[in-house]
Design a protein around this motif. Structure first.
Motif, PDB file in Angstrom:
ATOM      1  N   SER A 119       0.830  -1.202   0.000  1.00  0.00           N
ATOM      2  CA  SER A 119       0.000   0.000   0.000  1.00  0.00           C
ATOM      3  C   SER A 119       0.865   1.252   0.000  1.00  0.00           C
ATOM      4  O   SER A 119       0.588   2.222  -0.711  1.00  0.00           O
ATOM      5  N   MET A 120       1.931   1.244   0.805  1.00  0.00           N
ATOM      6  CA  MET A 120       2.858   2.373   0.833  1.00  0.00           C
ATOM      7  C   MET A 120       3.500   2.578  -0.545  1.00  0.00           C
ATOM      8  O   MET A 120       3.669   3.702  -1.012  1.00  0.00           O
ATOM      9  N   LEU A 121       3.835   1.462  -1.195  1.00  0.00           N
ATOM     10  CA  LEU A 121       4.447   1.527  -2.519  1.00  0.00           C
ATOM     11  C   LEU A 121       3.489   2.139  -3.525  1.00  0.00           C
ATOM     12  O   LEU A 121       3.875   3.007  -4.326  1.00  0.00           O
ATOM     13  N   ALA A 122       2.234   1.710  -3.502  1.00  0.00           N
ATOM     14  CA  ALA A 122       1.239   2.249  -4.430  1.00  0.00           C
ATOM     15  C   ALA A 122       1.033   3.741  -4.195  1.00  0.00           C
ATOM     16  O   ALA A 122       0.921   4.525  -5.157  1.00  0.00           O
ATOM     17  N   MET A 123       1.018   4.170  -2.938  1.00  0.00           N
ATOM     18  CA  MET A 123       0.842   5.595  -2.640  1.00  0.00           C
ATOM     19  C   MET A 123       2.035   6.409  -3.125  1.00  0.00           C
ATOM     20  O   MET A 123       1.871   7.488  -3.702  1.00  0.00           O
ATOM     21  N   ARG A 124       3.235   5.891  -2.899  1.00  0.00           N
ATOM     22  CA  ARG A 124       4.421   6.602  -3.384  1.00  0.00           C
ATOM     23  C   ARG A 124       4.393   6.709  -4.912  1.00  0.00           C
ATOM     24  O   ARG A 124       4.707   7.768  -5.475  1.00  0.00           O
ATOM     25  N   ARG A 125       4.014   5.631  -5.582  1.00  0.00           N
ATOM     26  CA  ARG A 125       3.931   5.663  -7.042  1.00  0.00           C
ATOM     27  C   ARG A 125       2.923   6.705  -7.519  1.00  0.00           C
ATOM     28  O   ARG A 125       3.147   7.401  -8.522  1.00  0.00           O
TER      29      ARG A 125
END
Length: 213
Positions: free
Chosen positions: A95-101
Motif C-alpha cells: 500500500s505504501m508503494l502504491a501511494m508513493r507511485r
C-alpha cells in the motif's frame, strides 16, 4: 485544500507556494486483485461539492464525482501494487508503494503530501499522516474516490477473465459468496496467496491432489 474544519490544520506550513496533495489507497482488505492508490492536488478556485470518504458514498455518487475530480483538479494520478508485490512485501508495504507511485506520477510536483491513516510512505517530499483524513481533508477524500473507483473498475475487468469468482459483485473482498467460489474453484492467478483464506484453500487443493496421486 478547501472547506476544511477551521483550525484543524493550523500546524501546516502557511505559504502560498505550498503545493499539497491528498493521498489514499483502496483495496487493502480484499483477497484478490491489486491495491490501488491515488494522489490529488485540488484547485481551490474550482471547488468540488460532495467530497468525503469514498466508503461513505454510494457507488453511483463515486462514479459521478470521479470524472469531476479528474476534470477540476490541478493534478491527479492513480497507481497500484500488484498481487505479486503484495505477497512479496506484505499488504502494508505494498500500500505504501502504491501511494508513493501515485505521488511520483503527478504531473505537478507537490511540496507536501497528506496521507490518510497513521503511516506515511517514504518519499522525497514531506508527508504528514492524517488519521481519518479521507473524511476530513478534501484532497484526501478526492484521492479516496479515485482509488476506489479505479480498483472497482479493475475488478470488473478481472470478472470478465475469471467469471467463476463473481469479482464484479464483491470486488475481491472475503464475502460468503467469494469464499464459496474460492473453495469450489481454488485460487486464481490474481488471488493474494499470502492472505490466510487463500492460503488455506491452496493447502486444501494441494492435499486433495496429493491424496489422489
Amino acid at each position: 485544500m478547501n472547506n476544511q474544519t477551521p483550525g484543524l490544520f493550523d500546524f501546516l506550513p502557511d505559504s502560498p507556494d505550498e503545493i499539497i496533495c491528498g493521498v489514499d489507497e483502496a483495496g487493502r482488505g480484499p483477497l484478490a486483485g491489486p491495491v490501488y492508490a491515488a494522489a490529488v492536488i485540488l484547485d481551490v478556485s474550482r471547488p468540488i461539492e460532495g467530497l468525503r470518504d469514498s466508503k461513505k458514498l454510494t457507488e453511483a455518487k463515486r462514479d459521478l464525482l470521479a470524472p469531476l475530480i479528474k476534470a477540476n483538479a490541478l493534478a491527479w494520478a492513480i497507481a497500484e501494487a500488484s498481487e505479486e508485490e503484495i505477497d512479496k512485501l506484505n499488504i502494508l508495504q505494498a500500500s505504501m508503494l502504491a501511494m508513493r507511485r501515485a505521488v511520483e506520477a503527478l504531473s505537478t510536483v507537490p511540496t507536501l503530501a497528506l496521507i490518510d491513516g497513521n503511516r506515511c510512505p517514504v518519499m522525497k517530499i514531506q508527508s504528514i499522516a492524517v488519521v481519518g483524513g479521507d473524511d476530513k481533508v478534501d484532497a484526501i477524500s478526492a484521492a479516496s474516490i479515485l482509488a476506489k473507483t479505479a480498483r472497482d473498475a479493475a475488478l470488473v475487468t478481472l470478472h470478465a477473465q475469471y467469471p467463476q469468482y463473481c469479482f464484479d459483485q464483491h470486488k475481491g473482498y472475503g464475502t460468503a459468496l467469494h469464499l464459496e467460489r474460492l473453495r469450489e474453484h481454488g485460487a486464481s492467478p490474481v488471488h493474494r496467496r499470502s492472505f490466510a483464506p487463500v492460503r488455506k484453500v491452496l493447502e486444501e487443493f494441494a492435499a486433495r491432489a496429493g491424496g489422489a496421486a
